[in-house]
Motif scaffolding. Structure first.
Motif, mmCIF file in Angstrom:
data_model
loop_
_atom_site.group_PDB
_atom_site.id
_atom_site.type_symbol
_atom_site.label_atom_id
_atom_site.label_comp_id
_atom_site.label_asym_id
_atom_site.label_seq_id
_atom_site.Cartn_x
_atom_site.Cartn_y
_atom_site.Cartn_z
ATOM 1 N N GLY A 1 -4.962 -6.049 -26.291
ATOM 2 C CA GLY A 1 -5.353 -5.781 -24.917
ATOM 3 C C GLY A 1 -4.331 -5.007 -24.127
ATOM 4 N N GLU A 2 -3.046 -5.068 -24.548
ATOM 5 C CA GLU A 2 -2.040 -4.317 -23.810
ATOM 6 C C GLU A 2 -2.303 -2.825 -23.859
ATOM 7 N N GLY A 3 -3.033 -2.374 -24.891
ATOM 8 C CA GLY A 3 -3.375 -0.963 -24.970
ATOM 9 C C GLY A 3 -4.371 -0.534 -23.922
ATOM 10 N N ASP A 4 -5.050 -1.498 -23.278
ATOM 11 C CA ASP A 4 -6.002 -1.177 -22.215
ATOM 12 C C ASP A 4 -5.318 -0.964 -20.877
ATOM 13 N N VAL A 5 -4.005 -1.130 -20.818
ATOM 14 C CA VAL A 5 -3.247 -0.947 -19.573
ATOM 15 C C VAL A 5 -2.434 0.333 -19.696
ATOM 16 N N SER A 6 -2.597 1.217 -18.740
ATOM 17 C CA SER A 6 -1.909 2.503 -18.760
ATOM 18 C C SER A 6 -0.470 2.356 -18.290
ATOM 19 N N VAL A 7 0.413 3.151 -18.848
ATOM 20 C CA VAL A 7 1.808 3.198 -18.395
ATOM 21 C C VAL A 7 2.154 4.592 -17.892
ATOM 22 N N ALA A 8 1.141 5.356 -17.539
ATOM 23 C CA ALA A 8 1.362 6.698 -16.996
ATOM 24 C C ALA A 8 1.427 6.624 -15.473
ATOM 25 N N PRO A 9 2.217 7.480 -14.834
ATOM 26 C CA PRO A 9 2.254 7.500 -13.365
ATOM 27 C C PRO A 9 0.892 7.888 -12.792
ATOM 28 N N SER A 10 0.688 7.568 -11.539
ATOM 29 C CA SER A 10 -0.573 7.934 -10.878
ATOM 30 C C SER A 10 -0.723 9.446 -10.857
ATOM 31 N N ALA A 11 -1.893 9.908 -11.276
ATOM 32 C CA ALA A 11 -2.141 11.352 -11.318
ATOM 33 C C ALA A 11 -3.171 11.779 -10.282
ATOM 34 N N SER A 12 -3.744 10.841 -9.555
ATOM 35 C CA SER A 12 -4.766 11.165 -8.557
ATOM 36 C C SER A 12 -4.754 10.097 -7.479
ATOM 37 N N TRP A 13 -5.454 10.394 -6.392
ATOM 38 C CA TRP A 13 -5.551 9.415 -5.316
ATOM 39 C C TRP A 13 -6.362 8.196 -5.741
ATOM 40 N N ARG A 14 -7.279 8.402 -6.668
ATOM 41 C CA ARG A 14 -8.022 7.261 -7.205
ATOM 42 C C ARG A 14 -7.074 6.304 -7.937
ATOM 43 N N ASP A 15 -6.139 6.858 -8.701
ATOM 44 C CA ASP A 15 -5.149 6.012 -9.372
ATOM 45 C C ASP A 15 -4.300 5.261 -8.358
ATOM 46 N N ARG A 16 -3.912 5.943 -7.282
ATOM 47 C CA ARG A 16 -3.092 5.293 -6.255
ATOM 48 C C ARG A 16 -3.879 4.170 -5.568
ATOM 49 N N ALA A 17 -5.170 4.419 -5.333
ATOM 50 C CA ALA A 17 -5.988 3.381 -4.687
ATOM 51 C C ALA A 17 -6.129 2.160 -5.602
ATOM 52 N N ARG A 18 -6.354 2.389 -6.894
ATOM 53 C CA ARG A 18 -6.471 1.266 -7.822
ATOM 54 C C ARG A 18 -5.149 0.500 -7.921
ATOM 55 N N VAL B 1 0.843 -1.204 0.000
ATOM 56 C CA VAL B 1 0.000 0.000 0.000
ATOM 57 C C VAL B 1 0.874 1.249 0.000
ATOM 58 N N LEU B 2 1.941 1.244 0.789
ATOM 59 C CA LEU B 2 2.858 2.385 0.798
ATOM 60 C C LEU B 2 3.537 2.553 -0.568
ATOM 61 N N ALA B 3 3.926 1.440 -1.167
ATOM 62 C CA ALA B 3 4.562 1.525 -2.484
ATOM 63 C C ALA B 3 3.598 2.083 -3.527
ATOM 64 N N ALA B 4 2.301 1.767 -3.404
ATOM 65 C CA ALA B 4 1.323 2.265 -4.370
ATOM 66 C C ALA B 4 1.135 3.767 -4.290
ATOM 67 N N MET B 5 1.538 4.386 -3.179
ATOM 68 C CA MET B 5 1.421 5.838 -3.052
ATOM 69 C C MET B 5 2.461 6.575 -3.904
ATOM 70 N N VAL B 6 3.496 5.869 -4.324
ATOM 71 C CA VAL B 6 4.513 6.474 -5.194
ATOM 72 C C VAL B 6 3.970 6.466 -6.626
ATOM 73 N N PRO B 7 3.823 7.631 -7.278
ATOM 74 C CA PRO B 7 3.172 7.676 -8.598
ATOM 75 C C PRO B 7 3.818 6.763 -9.635
ATOM 76 N N VAL B 8 5.156 6.642 -9.605
ATOM 77 C CA VAL B 8 5.827 5.875 -10.652
ATOM 78 C C VAL B 8 5.567 4.375 -10.532
ATOM 79 N N MET B 9 5.079 3.923 -9.373
ATOM 80 C CA MET B 9 4.791 2.506 -9.206
ATOM 81 C C MET B 9 3.723 2.043 -10.193
ATOM 82 N N ARG B 10 2.776 2.894 -10.489
ATOM 83 C CA ARG B 10 1.722 2.531 -11.445
ATOM 84 C C ARG B 10 2.313 2.331 -12.841
#
Length: 405
Positions: free
Chosen positions: A90-107, A57-66
């Motif tokens: 299907g690989e196009g359905d997976v994002s390679v952008a860093p987390s931009a919001s807390w919702r992204d971090r939660a997911r 969970v702590l690692a997911a808070m780092v944007p680059v982890m996504r």
């Protein structure tokens, strides 16, 4: 039947297995520290599952982890272009952008925990089934059984031999099923957010608009050059005058050279996506259009009113293309007839009016349904202006008004 075994021959089945086993490494490392992996009880196994969760969970808070998880998922969960059996994109359905919001971090956090649990479960099941395979293979070879796997294999060598392929298929299909579920979870939890989807849609729209603009550029420039060349060649052949033929060839050469310059500019844009369009002609260079039309035998009268230098460059560029299409339309459909052009800059607008006499016996007007006149209306609309085309009495008129503010 071949379709039943097809997943077992696909590389992505085993890269998904590896992806899940890698997720189990953290659980085993943490479990080795606490509560230990020596004869773990049921309570110890629960702790092995739970202890790494806060770290994930702590690692997911780092944007680059996504981004890191997205890249791994694209590479290992979906067949790429190098795969023997192509994927469904299907690989196009997976994002390679860093987390931009807390919702992204939660997911991302949910994905990491899910990957941990599923990876550890698949690792334990795979280990037990592989141990059973070793027992069965040894039993089929006549060795004693019951020393490796907690699952009790049959005592007969024939029974062990018959169960070897069954257990192997069970193991492989467990891997196939777990990999498919993981890929679907990756699409759901690592997929683009609403903001990323909107940005991708805007980028795609910009690309489509650029392609349409390039298509209009090619149509206007090359269409004008070819029309002038055809009219000039026909007039020179009909005149039978060497001096006129020389003038016609000179006009064809000049028009062709200008078209090649325009084509080169467009090709630069197509080759280099980030290369800006430079050197596009504007209404200040309209003399070459008028000269080519006059060289074709048409009488062209031009009236300019107002400060043309005060008009912004984008408006002057589009105005040049509109005038080019207007003259091309005259030469193509009416021949060398008198043309009157009026350019007026007043009240914050640039007015461009092209009129030509309709030849006697000309077919009824179609309302300007051709690609060229439709392009004129599109150019005007993109700049917030308006265009009207159609017959007015015994003349054909193209009237365009563009805002200059």
């Amino acid at each position: 039947m071949p379709g039943l075994f097809a997943p077992l021959t696909r590389t992505v089945t085993y890269t998904r297995w590896l992806h899940l086993l890698c997720a189990a490494v953290l659980a085993f490392v943490c479990g080795a520290v606490y509560p230990g992996l020596t004869s773990p009880s049921l309570r110890d196994w629960v702790l092995i599952y739970v202890v790494p969760v806060p770290l994930l969970v702590l690692a997911a808070m780092v944007p680059v982890m996504r981004r890191a998880e997205g890249l791994q998922a694209r590479l290992m969960l979906f067949p790429g272009g190098h795969a023997r059996v192509a994927g469904d994109g299907g690989e196009g359905d997976v994002s390679v952008a860093p987390s931009a919001s807390w919702r992204d971090r939660a997911r991302t956090a949910v994905w990491l925990v899910l990957r941990l649990f599923s990876g550890l479960t698949v690792a334990l099941v795979s280990g037990q089934l592989m141990a059973l395979l070793l027992e069965l293979a040894g039993g089929a070879a006549g060795q004693p059984v019951g020393t490796v796997s907690p699952l009790r294999p049959p005592s007969s060598a024939v029974g062990c031999g018959l169960l070897v392929p069954v257990v192997l298929l069970v193991l492989l299909y467990v891997v196939v099923g777990a990999g498919q579920v993981t890929a679907r979870a990756a699409r759901l939890l690592l997929g683009p957010s609403a903001a990323e989807r909107l940005a991708a849609l805007e980028e795609r729209t910009e690309r489509l608009l650029e392609r349409n603009r390039i298509a209009r550029e090619l149509h206007d420039s090359l269409g004008h050059a070819l029309t002038v060349a055809v009219v000039q060649a026909g007039a020179a052949r009909a005149a039978g005058d060497p001096a006129f033929t020389d003038r016609a060839l000179a006009a064809i050469e000049e028009t062709g050279r200008a078209a090649l310059e325009d084509l080169e500019r467009v090709l630069v844009v197509l080759r280099e996506a980030e290369q800006p369009v430079r050197g596009r002609p504007t209404l200040r260079e309209a003399d070459r259009l008028l000269d080519s039309a006059r060289a074709s035998g048409a009488t062209v009268d031009v009236t300019v009113e107002g400060p043309l230098d005060s008009v912004p460059e984008p408006v002057l560029r589009e105005g040049y293309r509109i005038l080019q299409e207007g003259l091309t339309n005259v030469l193509r459909h009416c021949g060398t007839v008198p043309v009157r052009i009026a350019l007026t800059v007043a009240d914050g607008r640039l007015s461009l009016d092209v009129r030509n006499t309709l030849p006697t016996g000309a077919p009824p007007a179609t309302g300007g349904a051709g690609h060229g006149l439709r392009g004129v209306r599109e150019r005007a609309a993109l700049l917030g202006g308006r265009a009207r085309t159609g017959p007015v009495g015994d003349e054909w008129r193209v009237h365009v008004e563009l805002p200059v503010a």
